[in-house]
Scaffold this active site. Structure first.
Site, mmCIF file in Angstrom:
data_model
loop_
_atom_site.group_PDB
_atom_site.id
_atom_site.type_symbol
_atom_site.label_atom_id
_atom_site.label_comp_id
_atom_site.label_asym_id
_atom_site.label_seq_id
_atom_site.Cartn_x
_atom_site.Cartn_y
_atom_site.Cartn_z
ATOM 1 N N GLU A 40 14.914 15.176 0.437
ATOM 2 C CA GLU A 40 15.095 15.006 -1.011
ATOM 3 C C GLU A 40 15.095 16.408 -1.599
ATOM 4 O O GLU A 40 14.083 17.105 -1.552
ATOM 5 C CB GLU A 40 13.949 14.176 -1.598
ATOM 6 C CG GLU A 40 14.142 13.929 -3.081
ATOM 7 C CD GLU A 40 12.911 13.379 -3.778
ATOM 8 O OE1 GLU A 40 13.056 12.710 -4.804
ATOM 9 O OE2 GLU A 40 11.772 13.622 -3.308
ATOM 10 N N ASP A 52 5.436 -10.668 0.730
ATOM 11 C CA ASP A 52 3.979 -10.740 0.884
ATOM 12 C C ASP A 52 3.640 -11.860 1.866
ATOM 13 O O ASP A 52 3.827 -13.034 1.552
ATOM 14 C CB ASP A 52 3.364 -11.004 -0.497
ATOM 15 C CG ASP A 52 1.888 -11.304 -0.419
ATOM 16 O OD1 ASP A 52 1.236 -10.899 0.570
ATOM 17 O OD2 ASP A 52 1.372 -11.957 -1.366
ATOM 18 N N HIS A 99 13.929 3.985 -5.318
ATOM 19 C CA HIS A 99 12.690 3.610 -6.001
ATOM 20 C C HIS A 99 12.360 4.523 -7.172
ATOM 21 O O HIS A 99 11.369 4.307 -7.853
ATOM 22 C CB HIS A 99 11.545 3.615 -4.985
ATOM 23 C CG HIS A 99 11.290 5.003 -4.460
ATOM 24 N ND1 HIS A 99 12.205 5.660 -3.666
ATOM 25 C CD2 HIS A 99 10.263 5.857 -4.640
ATOM 26 C CE1 HIS A 99 11.743 6.873 -3.384
ATOM 27 N NE2 HIS A 99 10.563 7.008 -3.956
ATOM 28 N N ASP A 100 13.145 5.573 -7.376
ATOM 29 C CA ASP A 100 12.901 6.488 -8.493
ATOM 30 C C ASP A 100 13.910 6.321 -9.627
ATOM 31 O O ASP A 100 13.910 7.104 -10.576
ATOM 32 C CB ASP A 100 12.969 7.946 -7.999
ATOM 33 C CG ASP A 100 11.814 8.301 -7.082
ATOM 34 O OD1 ASP A 100 10.738 7.684 -7.210
ATOM 35 O OD2 ASP A 100 11.994 9.184 -6.221
ATOM 36 N N ASP A 119 3.908 -6.584 2.482
ATOM 37 C CA ASP A 119 3.203 -6.015 3.636
ATOM 38 C C ASP A 119 4.116 -5.989 4.858
ATOM 39 O O ASP A 119 5.240 -6.504 4.833
ATOM 40 C CB ASP A 119 1.907 -6.807 3.911
ATOM 41 C CG ASP A 119 2.133 -8.303 3.800
ATOM 42 O OD1 ASP A 119 3.093 -8.788 4.424
ATOM 43 O OD2 ASP A 119 1.373 -8.988 3.072
ATOM 44 N N ASN A 149 0.511 -12.364 3.375
ATOM 45 C CA ASN A 149 -0.870 -12.877 3.400
ATOM 46 C C ASN A 149 -1.372 -13.316 2.024
ATOM 47 O O ASN A 149 -2.561 -13.522 1.827
ATOM 48 C CB ASN A 149 -1.812 -11.846 4.022
ATOM 49 C CG ASN A 149 -1.944 -10.618 3.134
ATOM 50 O OD1 ASN A 149 -1.153 -10.432 2.211
ATOM 51 N ND2 ASN A 149 -2.940 -9.796 3.407
ATOM 52 N N ASP A 183 -1.667 -11.907 -1.087
ATOM 53 C CA ASP A 183 -2.474 -11.132 -2.038
ATOM 54 C C ASP A 183 -1.604 -10.501 -3.130
ATOM 55 O O ASP A 183 -2.070 -9.675 -3.911
ATOM 56 C CB ASP A 183 -3.297 -10.044 -1.308
ATOM 57 C CG ASP A 183 -2.402 -9.014 -0.627
ATOM 58 O OD1 ASP A 183 -1.159 -9.192 -0.643
ATOM 59 O OD2 ASP A 183 -2.944 -8.031 -0.087
ATOM 60 N N ASP A 206 10.225 13.815 1.495
ATOM 61 C CA ASP A 206 9.897 13.806 0.076
ATOM 62 C C ASP A 206 9.836 15.222 -0.515
ATOM 63 O O ASP A 206 9.200 16.105 0.068
ATOM 64 C CB ASP A 206 8.526 13.127 -0.085
ATOM 65 C CG ASP A 206 8.189 12.818 -1.514
ATOM 66 O OD1 ASP A 206 8.944 12.060 -2.140
ATOM 67 O OD2 ASP A 206 7.159 13.319 -2.011
ATOM 68 N N ASP A 229 8.959 7.850 5.399
ATOM 69 C CA ASP A 229 8.831 8.887 4.396
ATOM 70 C C ASP A 229 7.890 9.967 4.917
ATOM 71 O O ASP A 229 6.844 9.639 5.484
ATOM 72 C CB ASP A 229 8.243 8.283 3.117
ATOM 73 C CG ASP A 229 9.133 8.521 1.925
ATOM 74 O OD1 ASP A 229 9.151 9.674 1.456
ATOM 75 O OD2 ASP A 229 9.793 7.577 1.473
#
Ligand code: GLC
Ligand code: CA
Length: 561
Positions: free
Chosen positions: A259, A25, A334-335, A33, A27, A29, A204, A102
């Protein structure tokens, strides 16, 4: 000698999957990013990897963390701007690294302009961009939805007294690929990004773009394995992929990976046989269901793990690509939950060594390796059993659904915690400072509590770290053609603890031995390896008298075979 395998640059690359929300990150928040990734370009380069796969960074309301796209041609504000994106592409290219994005085109967000138009009226020009079922015909035949609160893929929309179809959440309506306008919109959008200089796509749920759109009644009690024509692998899939290849891929020197749900070793080559001009590669799920319950894959099941059959699945898939096509290999994304927690051993004693063993595995198979961010330092599961700790709709909606029905939602979470996707989406652990150096404020998903023990800064200083080993193993793969193209054969295939195999190319033969267990294991083979040169190993003296130490990994170079 593998004369028959065509050498291609994309077969020789090592891919690093980067989840932008959780990388860095810049910035403050609490959300990763593009500028954060740019800050870390040197780190990425030093890994030795060749390609970055970036999870979706397009405009999105984030119902499914960017897999619900509301504008394909702009960057999600939380992630930055198009200028940032272009700077990132340049930064990667300057370092000799490619970037694939993706491609999420089975569905859009319900906030996409097309869908907003589509739902307005039955004669809207965008009506046919999605699948609608007129309620005057009665209720549509039931379809299960993976993320829906009621597991129902049809959502009633009062404006036109119709239902729309969504395999994923109700905020992810499926695009109607039967409509050529949809397809050509997608091809144009792909060219838009390729023209910006990206190097390809990870596609995807691509098998879902063609399905039986007459939506017939599904036979009751049909086993999940037979569901495919209703959800994926439909009658026009090859036609669409060939069209996409003709319109897009054939015009660029790019790479792609689909995928691929419901794929089998029998139909695999229909997708990736070079002569058919469809895809280059895809990934299947045959090896990643282990540790997950067969009856309901929302639950974990430790007993569902058997190394001998796991090895055979890898062998079977390698055979498919013996002379045509090409495979991929991954143990995390990520799954899934974290690789070391799922396939290795995340106890303090074995975490580091077993993570190194798994990297040895991924990087020594005949297939393009994919490594998920954080795995290069052996990041582990969080195993949260409190719903407050979750952000993923997959977990939250199922939990709430059970709760609503008065079923055992806490029991569900206890089991599911081991396999939940949020395990692998926690912020990258850069150092031992607050928020693991990811951000200076509370991040969107809590940092794993073990960040003081597992972080990049510590591992940079420690020559025995997973990070150092990972770099060395990447270097070895890239400097050794046998590891890339060499023929693959199992050794001592019925061994319940060891995954051992040879790789052969020309006069060279390598023997890879991996102990997947926490006890010593003896390798039964006539291959004279004991006095052979060790190219790499994750432990000193990995074997004594043919007995390999717990989680040992070693690659021997055997001559004259
Ligand atoms: C794919 C993605 C997953 C997403 C789903 C719907 O499986 O990898 O993260 O939730 O598709 O787009
Ligand atoms: Ca940020």
């Amino acid at each position: 000698m593998q004369d028959t395998i065509h050498k291609k640059w994309w077969k020789e690359k090592v891919v690093y999957q980067l989840y932008p929300r959780s990388f860095k990150d810049a910035n403050g928040d609490g959300i990763g990013d593009l500028k954060g990734i740019i800050e870390k370009l040197d780190y990425i380069q030093n890994l030795g990897i060749d390609v970055v796969w970036l999870n979706p960074v397009y405009e999105s309301p984030n119902d499914d963390m960017g897999y619900d796209i509301s504008d394909y041609r702009s960057i999600m504000k939380e992630f930055g701007s198009m200028d940032d994106f272009e700077m990132l592409v340049k930064g990667l290219h300057d370092r000799g690294i490619k970037i694939i994005m993706d491609l999420v085109v089975n569905h859009t967000s319900d906030e996409h302009r097309w869908f907003k138009e589509s739902r307005k009226s039955k004669d809207n020009p965008y009506r046919n961009y999605y699948h609608w079922w007129d309620a005057e015909k009665g209720k549509p035949p039931y379809r299960w939805s993976i993320f829906d609160k009621e597991s129902n893929a049809w959502k009633y929309d009062a404006a036109t007294n119709s239902y729309y179809f969504h395999i994923f959440s109700e905020k992810q309506p499926d695009l109607n690929w039967e409509n050529p306008e949809v397809r050509y919109e997608v091809y144009d959008m792909m060219k838009f990004w390729l023209d910006k200089g990206i190097d390809g796509f990870r596609m995807d749920v691509i098998a879902c773009i063609s399905k039986d759109t007459t939506f017939p009644q599904m036979p009751s009690n049909m086993p999940v394995g037979e569901w495919f024509p209703y959800y994926a692998q439909g009658p026009h899939l090859h036609e669409y992929l060939q069209e996409m290849n003709r319109e897009v891929f054939s015009k660029y020197d790019c790479m792609n990976v689909g995928e691929m749900s419901f794929i089998t070793t029998e139909n695999a080559l229909l997708f990736v046989d070079e002569d058919r001009q469809e895809l280059q590669t895809f990934y299947h799920f045959d090896n990643t269901g282990d540790g997950v319950s067969n009856e309901n894959f929302m639950y974990a099941d430790d007993s569902n793990w058997d190394l001998v059959s796991w090895k055979n699945i890898f062998y079977k898939w390698d055979q498919v690509f013996e002379t045509k096509g090409w495979g991929t290999i991954y143990l995390g994304n990520h799954d899934m939950s974290r690789m070391v927690s799922r396939f290795g051993n995340d106890s303090e004693k074995y975490r580091s060594i077993s993570a190194k063993m798994l990297h040895t595995f991924i990087l020594s198979m005949r297939a393009t390796p994919y490594i998920y961010y954080g795995d290069e330092i052996g990041m582990t599961n969080t195993n949260h059993t409190n719903i407050e700790n979750y952000q993923d709709l997959y977990t939250i909606n199922y939990y709430n659904g059970l709760k609503q029905k008065g079923e055992d939602h806490e029991g569900f979470l206890k089991s599911h915690a081991k396999i939940s996707r949020d395990n692998a989406r926690t912020p990258m652990q850069w150092d031992h400072q607050t928020q693991a150096g990811f951000s200076n404020v509370k991040p969107w998903l809590a940092v794993n509590a073990n960040y003081k023990d597992i972080n990049v800064a510590e591992q940079e200083c420690n020559p025995n770290s997973v990070l150092h080993y990972f770099r060395k193993m990447v270097g070895l793969r890239k400097s050794n053609e046998t590891l890339i193209y060499g023929k693959f054969d199992l050794v001592d295939s019925t061994n319940e603890q060891l995954f051992a195999f040879t790789r052969r190319l020309g006069n060279e033969m390598l023997l890879v031995v991996l102990n997947f267990s926490d006890s010593p294991a003896v390798l039964i083979t006539t291959i004279p390896f004991s006095n052979s040169t060790i190219l790499i190993s994750n432990i000193e003296h990995p074997q004594i008298d043919h007995s390999f130490k717990p989680y040992a990994a070693v690659i021997y170079k055997i001559y004259n075979k």
